[in-house]
Design a protein around this motif. Structure first.
Motif, short mmCIF file in Angstrom:
data_model
loop_
_atom_site.label_atom_id
_atom_site.label_comp_id
_atom_site.label_asym_id
_atom_site.label_seq_id
_atom_site.Cartn_x
_atom_site.Cartn_y
_atom_site.Cartn_z
N LEU A 79 -1.98 -105.19 2.58
CA LEU A 79 -1.75 -106.01 3.78
C LEU A 79 -2.51 -107.34 3.77
O LEU A 79 -1.92 -108.37 4.13
N GLU A 168 7.52 -101.98 4.86
CA GLU A 168 6.41 -101.73 3.94
C GLU A 168 6.70 -102.33 2.57
O GLU A 168 5.81 -102.85 1.91
N GLN A 302 4.33 -111.87 15.36
CA GLN A 302 3.52 -110.98 16.20
C GLN A 302 4.40 -110.01 16.97
O GLN A 302 4.12 -108.82 17.06
N GLU A 303 5.49 -110.54 17.54
CA GLU A 303 6.43 -109.68 18.27
C GLU A 303 7.01 -108.62 17.34
O GLU A 303 7.16 -107.46 17.71
N ASN A 305 5.61 -107.47 14.71
CA ASN A 305 4.55 -106.51 14.39
C ASN A 305 4.39 -105.47 15.50
O ASN A 305 4.14 -104.30 15.23
N LYS A 306 4.54 -105.91 16.75
CA LYS A 306 4.45 -104.97 17.87
C LYS A 306 5.58 -103.94 17.77
O LYS A 306 5.37 -102.74 17.95
N TRP A 308 7.17 -103.14 15.12
CA TRP A 308 6.88 -102.32 13.94
C TRP A 308 5.94 -101.18 14.33
O TRP A 308 6.16 -100.02 13.96
N MET A 309 4.90 -101.52 15.08
CA MET A 309 3.94 -100.50 15.50
C MET A 309 4.65 -99.39 16.28
O MET A 309 4.46 -98.21 16.02
N LEU A 310 5.46 -99.78 17.26
CA LEU A 310 6.16 -98.80 18.09
C LEU A 310 7.08 -97.92 17.25
O LEU A 310 7.16 -96.71 17.44
N SER A 312 6.77 -97.31 14.04
CA SER A 312 5.93 -96.44 13.20
C SER A 312 5.53 -95.20 13.98
O SER A 312 5.55 -94.09 13.45
N TYR B 322 3.90 -91.36 25.14
CA TYR B 322 3.65 -92.60 25.90
C TYR B 322 3.22 -92.36 27.34
O TYR B 322 2.77 -93.28 28.01
N LEU B 335 -1.49 -103.60 21.46
CA LEU B 335 -0.48 -104.66 21.46
C LEU B 335 -1.16 -106.03 21.52
O LEU B 335 -0.77 -106.97 20.83
N ILE B 338 -2.72 -106.88 18.21
CA ILE B 338 -1.72 -107.36 17.24
C ILE B 338 -1.41 -108.82 17.52
O ILE B 338 -1.33 -109.65 16.61
N GLU B 339 -1.27 -109.12 18.79
CA GLU B 339 -0.97 -110.49 19.20
C GLU B 339 -2.05 -111.46 18.72
O GLU B 339 -1.78 -112.59 18.35
N PRO B 345 0.05 -103.73 12.46
CA PRO B 345 0.89 -102.71 13.11
C PRO B 345 0.57 -101.33 12.55
O PRO B 345 0.62 -100.32 13.25
N PHE B 346 0.25 -101.33 11.30
CA PHE B 346 -0.04 -100.12 10.57
C PHE B 346 -1.29 -99.42 11.12
O PHE B 346 -1.27 -98.24 11.45
N ALA B 349 -0.84 -98.34 14.90
CA ALA B 349 -0.07 -97.10 15.07
C ALA B 349 -0.96 -95.90 14.74
O ALA B 349 -0.99 -94.91 15.48
#
Lengths: 358, 358
Positions: A79, A168, A302-303, A305-306, A308-310, A312, B322, B335, B338-339, B345-346, B349
């Motif tokens: 990363l 990934e 950034q959006e 990535n958010k 992506w997090m959700l 994941s 959630y 979030l 990340i911003e 994101p990895f 999560a």
């Protein structure tokens, strides 16, 4: 008899503990080996070694849980070296010439000194076992280039899973020094949305044909596109392509200006004759400059990535649930019970969820 | 002081326990009231009371966790009375005349002595706040019929969530005695797949127009359709409609025979002039007879039930995760991180998943 059995037990215990220490020693060795392997693999990826990159992608694509820890380690390690490319999504219906376009565009970029990775998101692959990029010979020239890396569709149980793996893979490719990532998708289901959610620039390939040019475009695709490129603008098609260009331009004007201040463009090209390819790259560079200046480029990532997090999290929740040994067994039982009308989907789901909580 | 404080504590304890018993009494009363309400509501739904049915749907659509237990109870109570209708999916691009078709088809069915429920799956509603069926006046006649029940799009945070609510709504409508369920969707994203996954018969509405008739049909839709109905086959359009019919028939012949032994049909109709509507119903009855005889009808519902179970589980896993109070807070923090590029994101999560496990 009792003493005998107890001494036997003692004996067994001794054996067991000696076995145990042997086993742990082996396990520790194996772990060290794996650790070394992963760190070696990471180093090789960072050096730009294509074989290592392929192996790394295979590892992260593995559905086996025993590979998860290593895959995670590898991604985390890569990363810090990622995020430096421009990620371009390319979509269009079958027959529009996506492969020919990517072949021409990729070769052009390599001539410009770029390193190009080509990936694909194919939501139909779980059924039809992949089609996009599967036939590598479709990109004959590009595949031979030292600075090109072509990887067929990621595998996954769901579109979310495929998306996850593709994200990934982008990270790995970027860590390996690829500075343009092309992500191809065929317009099926929500695949364009998925590709849009992981790219900086979204390009819709079209053909000029008879009839209404705007028909056949799925609602929402036009809104997503940063550019519409009318391919096969050559020979007898040239005139129709120019007409289509005017029509699309008019249509795009109905949409409000995007948040990124970019007015989506319409271009024509002939991938076959390598005409107009340079103008497309110029346009993308202009876009990159504009959106980096107005910071949209970074905000968009950034959006993404958010999101992506959700995603994941969702994928991991499912994986955690379905990999529980008792759930694996009970799931089959409940599916059978549904088949035999002995339960309802409702009760079956509740039963499994209760079981997982125990 | 120690004794004072201890007596104080004792006093508090007494107060607390008296408060507690008062509270539990109230809670038990409230629970009884609710229980009664739900069983009354269920009875009224089973009687075919439309107001009760509307209230029941609103309950199951509620996003509030406190309503979940009651909603589940209601569905479970209605399930034994459900499953007796024929469920028909209807899709087609905007402008094809879906509302006019459903108006004509619904009125025809009511004349045949049927009770008709009209539902919709609209994946865009979360963005655009609903469009399909939102404007009820589009079905002026049908909406006035005693034996028609029209319900706009279900709400949900995801297409999976919407699907879930729609399935439960089907159960409620069936329990209320509706024997034909029409489920409308506009062809966006994966909505057709979702509607296909909950219906017995899948109908694709088309228009005859200039140009290539097959263009603009999303890959996969043709394979799903049990019938293609060319609407607006009236006046000047009639000739084009007949041509389109031939073309579609030819196209359908390229597909292998379906597992259900049904050869998909192509029909023309004029919903506006109520022409050809009876033939469409006849076709669906033929289909029902064939697939009940060869048991496909039942097998298909079993497969759909399995899918429903899996989707219920996925939705519930997300909801459980959630809705945890610590996750709600930590989610916002991650979030934000990340911003601000303070995490990936990895990692984010992983952090949240670890937190939920604690």
């Amino acid at each position: 008899m009792s003493s005998h059995s107890s001494s036997n037990l003692h004996q067994q215990n001794n054996d067991a503990s000696s076995n145990l220490s042997k086993k742990s020693a082996e396990r520790i060795k194996a772990l060290r080996r794996k650790k070394q392997n992963i760190s070696t693999l990471q180093k090789d990826v960072l050096k730009g070694n294509k074989t290592a990159l392929s192996r790394a992608i295979t590892l992260i694509e593995s559905q086996q849980q025993k590979h998860t820890a290593n895959a995670n380690k590898l991604i985390e390690g890569c990363l810090p070296y990622a995020n430096k490319s421009i990620r371009i999504g390319i979509t269009g219906v079958p027959g529009v010439g996506k492969s020919t376009f990517i072949e021409a565009f990729g070769n052009f970029l390599i001539q410009q000194g770029k390193k190009v990775a080509v990936l694909a998101v194919d939501p139909t692959s779980s059924v039809s076992h992949g089609s996009i990029l599967g036939d590598k010979t479709r990109m004959e020239e590009l595949v031979k280039q030292e600075n090109a890396f072509i990887r067929p569709t990621a595998s996954g149980n769901s579109l979310g899973g495929v998306a996850q793996k593709t994200r990934e893979t982008i990270i790995l490719c970027e860590a390996a020094g690829y500075d343009v990532i092309l992500i191809e998708t065929v317009g099926v289901g929500q695949s364009e949305t998925v590709v849009h959610s992981m790219t900086d620039f979204f390009l819709l390939l079209k053909l000029a044909g008879a009839g209404d040019e705007l028909q056949g475009i799925k609602r929402g695709i036009m809104e997503m596109a940063d550019a519409i490129v009318i391919n096969k603008a050559d020979g007898e098609n040239k005139k129709a392509a120019m007409r289509a260009k005017i029509e699309f331009r008019r249509a795009l004007h109905f949409y409000p200006l995007k948040e990124n201040q970019w007015q989506p463009k319409v271009k024509t090209c002939s991938a076959l004759h390598q005409k107009g390819i340079d103008k497309i790259w110029e346009m993308i560079l202009t876009y990159e400059k504009l959106t980096k200046n107005n910071t949209y480029f970074y905000k968009n990532r950034q959006e993404q990535n958010k999101f992506w997090m959700l995603q994941s999290i969702d994928e991991q929740l499912k994986l955690n649930f379905y990999s529980k040994p008792n759930i694996k067994i009970a799931l089959q039982e409940q599916l059978k019970a549904i088949e035999e009308n002995k339960t309802t989907p409702f009760k079956a789901a509740k039963h499994l969820l209760d079981l997982a909580r125990e």
